[in-house]
Scaffold this motif. Structure first.
Motif, mmCIF file in Angstrom:
data_model
loop_
_atom_site.group_PDB
_atom_site.id
_atom_site.type_symbol
_atom_site.label_atom_id
_atom_site.label_comp_id
_atom_site.label_asym_id
_atom_site.label_seq_id
_atom_site.Cartn_x
_atom_site.Cartn_y
_atom_site.Cartn_z
ATOM 1 N N ALA A 19 45.522 3.590 -77.686
ATOM 2 C CA ALA A 19 46.548 3.731 -76.808
ATOM 3 C C ALA A 19 46.539 5.280 -76.232
ATOM 4 C CB ALA A 19 47.981 3.319 -77.454
ATOM 5 N N GLN B 43 59.960 3.188 -74.123
ATOM 6 C CA GLN B 43 58.862 2.961 -73.256
ATOM 7 C C GLN B 43 57.489 3.834 -73.949
ATOM 8 O OE1 GLN B 43 58.671 1.184 -70.555
ATOM 9 N NE2 GLN B 43 60.924 0.827 -70.144
ATOM 10 N N SER C 285 56.492 1.213 -76.675
ATOM 11 C CA SER C 285 55.919 0.190 -76.102
ATOM 12 C C SER C 285 54.551 0.308 -75.909
ATOM 13 C CB SER C 285 56.964 -0.548 -75.147
ATOM 14 O OG SER C 285 58.153 -0.837 -75.528
ATOM 15 N N GLN C 286 54.307 1.455 -75.188
ATOM 16 C CA GLN C 286 53.062 1.609 -74.944
ATOM 17 C C GLN C 286 52.038 1.810 -75.816
ATOM 18 O OE1 GLN C 286 50.942 4.788 -74.996
ATOM 19 N NE2 GLN C 286 49.296 3.826 -73.740
ATOM 20 N N SER D 177 51.023 -1.594 -77.304
ATOM 21 C CA SER D 177 50.694 -2.509 -76.456
ATOM 22 C C SER D 177 49.328 -3.490 -76.851
ATOM 23 C CB SER D 177 50.480 -2.102 -75.041
ATOM 24 O OG SER D 177 49.649 -1.115 -74.994
ATOM 25 N N ASN D 178 48.542 -2.663 -77.542
ATOM 26 C CA ASN D 178 47.171 -3.391 -77.925
ATOM 27 C C ASN D 178 47.045 -3.732 -79.702
ATOM 28 O OD1 ASN D 178 45.877 -3.601 -75.475
ATOM 29 N ND2 ASN D 178 45.689 -1.271 -75.795
ATOM 30 N N GLU E 294 51.778 -8.827 -83.406
ATOM 31 C CA GLU E 294 53.173 -8.152 -82.458
ATOM 32 C C GLU E 294 53.936 -7.220 -83.287
ATOM 33 O OE1 GLU E 294 57.018 -9.673 -79.933
ATOM 34 O OE2 GLU E 294 56.248 -10.851 -81.498
#
Length: 438
Positions: free
Chosen positions: A15, A87, A90-91, A94-95, A99
């Motif tokens: 990320a 945000q 979350s970024q 993301s990978n 979860e």
């Protein structure tokens, strides 16, 4: 030093790579290793230092996705800042191979829907404004008693906006053995009592910026020379092509007056202050991000809760009462290695306030408007030199000796006079040096 040296999980390094971060900032180098040891931290740093990633990276790295429980609570004093943190977080996840649930809870959103979602799943990381988080806890929908880590972001602003009581209530529901991470530009006296209550043996990290005003910012000083300030502002805004100009006022009333003055001259600015309702504020911010506005008039507290990308110009229409507000305002431009321009307008009677800012080490470049352009001027310094008494002016005794010398009294008198003047000048220079270093 590189991010891989922190031994973060591969998905976080991926990320970071996507964000094109080359190496950690100073605050990240200092704070990430401390957070990983489980110690509490009080981090004092200015905006734009990479603070958010300094706590999000180690906290996300420590999440156990297999547990259906809250593990981290992060409070932020405004919806905009909370959304920004959400945000960013979350970024970063993301990978993630499993979860990692991050949820944002802010006022002005559907509380019933949030409560319904919480009946099945608790988030791993809670990010939100203190009021809404506390609401959901009181409704017994959000279960935070399992969290072992809490972040209070922008703690001084949380205090300014009156949310410290809510944060106190939230912290009181968390386990006694708590890792508390507090980030603040300043540590006001009223905040110290709260910190004493919840933060045990913290590591205090104070990062003073190398430059009070970032080198990427052209910090200009423009005298209104007795003209109406609104007319000077209009000239400044129309002589170039600002990508986005942020104009600062000290009060809500003044912000509205400036906006009205600009509208009368054909400029349509966005306006942001404490009386702008939440829904309208959200709509304004959306339009600003969509570049529907080229100009925004704002007060300090309203603007502290926002982070707008691409601010090319900051205009201090009024000088702030507090030096820190000046630094905070100016720091809205010149970010992410982009050039920025800060322009401070001042009336002839405001010289003292400018002098005070300069005493703190803020360096201005005086400019004037000529043929529709801002050009550098030395006028202000020349005026100061003209008004200041000459350091080398002979005193009354020497003046008397000069008059006598003209009459050419005793031989050797002129030589003695020269020696006296030289000695007097030497003493004054030495005294002047002592004063300037003192």
């Amino acid at each position: 030093m590189e991010f891989k040296d922190f031994q973060l999980k591969p998905f976080l390094l991926e990320a970071i790579s996507k964000l094109n971060f080359k190496e950690p900032t100073d605050i990240q180098k200092q704070i990430i290793p401390i957070i990983r040891t489980g110690k509490s931290v009080i981090g004092q740093s200015q905006t734009g230092t990479g603070k958010s990633h300094s706590f999000l990276l180690p906290l996300i790295d420590a999440i156990d996705p297999s547990k259906n429980e809250v593990q981290v609570v992060i409070t932020s004093p405004s919806r905009e800042l909370a959304e920004q943190l959400y945000q960013t977080a979350s970024q970063l996840v993301s990978n993630a191979p499993e979860e990692i649930r991050i949820v944002s809870y802010v006022g002005g959103t559907d509380k019933k829907r949030q409560m319904a979602k919480l009946t099945n799943n608790q988030p791993h990381i809670v990010i939100g404004t203190p009021g809404r988080i506390l609401d959901l806890i009181n409704e017994q929908a959000l279960k935070i008693h399992t969290a072992s880590k809490m972040v209070i972001d922008e703690a001084d602003m949380t205090l300014d906006l009156g949310f410290l009581h809510d944060v106190d209530q939230i912290a009181g529901r968390l386990p006694e053995k708590l890792q508390m991470l507090v980030f603040s530009a300043t540590i006001p006296e009223k905040l110290k009592g709260f910190l004493k209550k919840y933060v045990e043996n913290p590591v205090v990290v104070q990062l003073k910026p190398e430059h009070i005003i970032a080198p990427a910012i052209d910090n200009l000083l423009l005298s209104t020379k007795g003209q109406a300030k609104i007319d000077v502002l209009y000239q400044v805004l129309t002589m170039g092509e600002p990508y986005l100009a942020l104009i600062f006022a000290n009060t809500k009333q003044n912000a509205e007056e400036i906006a009205d003055g600009l509208r009368q001259r054909g400029i349509q600015p966005a306006v942001l202050h404490g009386d702008v309702p939440a829904r309208e504020r959200k709509r304004i911010m959306r339009r600003v991000h969509n570049l529907e506005y080229q100009f925004m008039v704002a007060t300090d507290l309203a603007a502290r809760g926002i982070d707008i990308e691409g601010v090319s110009h900051v205009i201090n229409y009024e000088l702030p009462k507090d030096m820190e507000f000046f630094v905070h305002r100016t720091g809205r431009t010149g970010r992410s290695n982009l050039k920025g321009t800060a322009i401070t307008l001042y009336a002839p009677g405001e010289e003292k306030a400018i002098d005070e800012l300069e005493k703190y080490g803020i360096v201005f470049k005086p400019v004037t408007i000529e043929k529709g352009q801002l050009v550098e001027t030395y006028e202000r310094k020349r005026r100061e030199m003209r008004n200041a008494p000459s350091q080398l002016e002979p005193d009354h005794r020497i003046r008397g000796m000069v008059n006598k010398a003209k009459k050419q009294v005793k031989p050797g008198y002129k030589r003695k006079l020269k020696e006296n003047i030289a000695s007097q000048q030497k003493r004054k220079r030495r005294a002047s040096k002592t004063r300037s270093h003192g």
